[in-house]
Design an enzyme around this catalytic site. Structure first.
Site, PDB file in Angstrom:
ATOM      1  N   ASP A   1       0.483   6.648  -4.369  1.00 19.29           N
ATOM      2  CA  ASP A   1      -0.627   6.271  -5.239  1.00 19.29           C
ATOM      3  C   ASP A   1      -0.905   7.341  -6.287  1.00 19.29           C
ATOM      4  OD1 ASP A   1      -0.932   3.996  -3.755  1.00 19.29           O
ATOM      5  OD2 ASP A   1      -2.877   4.507  -2.913  1.00 19.29           O
TER       6      ASP A   1
ATOM      7  N   HIS B   1       0.849  -1.184   0.000  1.00 19.59           N
ATOM      8  CA  HIS B   1       0.000   0.000   0.000  1.00 19.59           C
ATOM      9  C   HIS B   1       0.887   1.236   0.000  1.00 19.59           C
ATOM     10  CE1 HIS B   1      -4.042  -1.511   0.146  1.00 19.59           C
ATOM     11  NE2 HIS B   1      -3.763  -2.332   1.147  1.00 19.59           N
TER      12      HIS B   1
END
Length: 393
Positions: free
Chosen positions: A168, A138
């Site tokens: 991200d 993540h």
């Protein structure tokens, strides 16, 4: 006013944040984006709170201006549908782990054989190669492994869990769009597409910029609060009397002089250039003492007409109402079927020719399935058969 990317047609197989944010930018700039979604395995963003009625606000935002085709990629007939789509939608965006699309028969080489002009963008945590290519991760993990987290935080409390998903979005989404558009430009001259491999960890690593240059070129290892821009100097945030925060970025001498004059300590101005850590620490303490004497509102009033690189730390509701952000049109009203328009973050890229107004928020899974299948030649009877076979859910 269709937008500069109106000629692009994108098949978006991605979920969650990185790929959808990338395709949101493309859709906002005019590209036709068709999401290929599983009819049985829900994109978790669809069930992510908070909700506006029965709709996730994150999903409604990330998927505005996009159509949705529900398609079970494990169904034998799914390949035929995608193959027909690839003849027209010559850009693919996917976010599966390496090898997953190949197993489905939808990898780059397989689809390139159908359309040599295909541009195929893969966004993953660690890229298509290397010992970590199959490893889960993540945003927090990518920032950690890239080294960015090692000097973003405070010595006494450690790395900061950022409020935004830096790897991200700045990594996967923005670099994904850059790579995709670069491949489009190359295709204009060569006639050939290519596979664009985006690793969020790679892209996060590239964000080191000045700190990376300093380490690789001069051997200076960055650490928490040991650089001018990460808390190692007076360039920092300062708590006000009412528990709010003031950002002070008065690095240049002319700005530092104005800043020190406003806080009533003009004699401190010359100390801002000192490279010695202990002197910077002492200077910061002097500034802290002064800033803590007044509430944020008073500091805002004092600095309103002063060009010293000093601004209040606003919460989101305050930022939305700030006159500068309002003047830039950073909030837009997006239509919803049968409901009032929803306020959303607007596309931040401004074009002199303008952009088309947002058409709709994110839609239900498969909202455009029949419509899309008709466009690529399926009859009503064939569509009914596919529905009966649960290819479309």
């Amino acid at each position: 006013m269709k937008g500069p990317l109106a000629a692009l047609k994108v098949l978006d197989f991605s979920t969650l944040l990185p790929g959808p944010f990338a395709s949101l930018l493309l859709a906002d700039m005019g590209a036709e984006v068709l999401r290929i979604e599983s009819p049985t395995r829900v994109d978790l963003v669809r069930v992510l709170p908070p909700f506006d009625g029965d709709s996730s606000t994150s999903h409604a935002y990330l998927n505005r201006n996009k159509r949705s085709l529900a398609l079970d990629l494990k169904h034998p007939e799914a390949l035929a549908v995608v193959h027909k789509l690839v003849a027209e939608y010559d850009i693919v965006l996917e976010q599966f782990r390496p090898g997953v699309m190949d197993k489905l028969g939808l990898g780059y080489e397989a689809l390139k054989a159908i359309n040599p002009r295909l541009i195929y963008v893969s966004i993953t945590g660690y890229g298509q190669t290397g010992p970590y290519k199959d490893r889960a991760g993540h945003d927090l993990n990518y920032l950690a492994l890239s080294g960015l987290a090692s000097y973003t935080g405070r010595r006494d409390t450690g790395p900061l869990p950022l409020g935004v998903q830096l790897a991200d979005v700045a990594g996967g989404s923005l670099h994904g769009v850059i790579g995709l558009l670069a491949a489009v430009i190359a295709r204009q001259s060569t006639g050939q597409g290519q596979h664009v491999d985006i690793s969020m960890t790679d892209c996060a690593f590239s964000l080191h910029a000045m700190a990376g240059a300093g380490y690789l070129g001069a051997g200076v290892e960055p650490a928490m609060e040991n650089q001018a821009l990460n808390g190692g100097s007076f360039y920092d945030y300062y708590r006000t009397r009412d528990g709010r925060w003031l950002s002070v970025g008065s690095l240049e001498p002319q700005f530092m002089q104005q800043f020190c004059a406003v806080i009533g300590r003009p004699e401190l101005a010359g100390r801002g250039l000192s490279p010695k850590p202990e002197e910077q620490k002492a200077l910061k303490r002097e500034i802290e003492i002064e800033i803590e004497k007044h509430d944020l509102a008073e500091w805002q009033q004092r600095f309103a007409a002063v060009d010293a690189c000093v601004e209040p730390v606003l919460n989101l509701s305050e930022a939305v109402e700030h006159p500068q952000l309002q003047a830039r049109g950073l909030v837009t009203a997006v239509p919803r079927a049968g409901k009032p328009a929803q306020a959303q973050l607007a596309c931040p890229i401004k074009f002199s020719a303008g952009l088309e107004a947002p058409r709709h928020t994110g839609v239900a899974v498969g909202a455009h399935s029949a419509e899309v299948l008709r466009e690529i030649g399926y009859s009503e009877a064939q569509i009914a058969e596919l529905k009966a076979a649960k290819l479309l859910g």
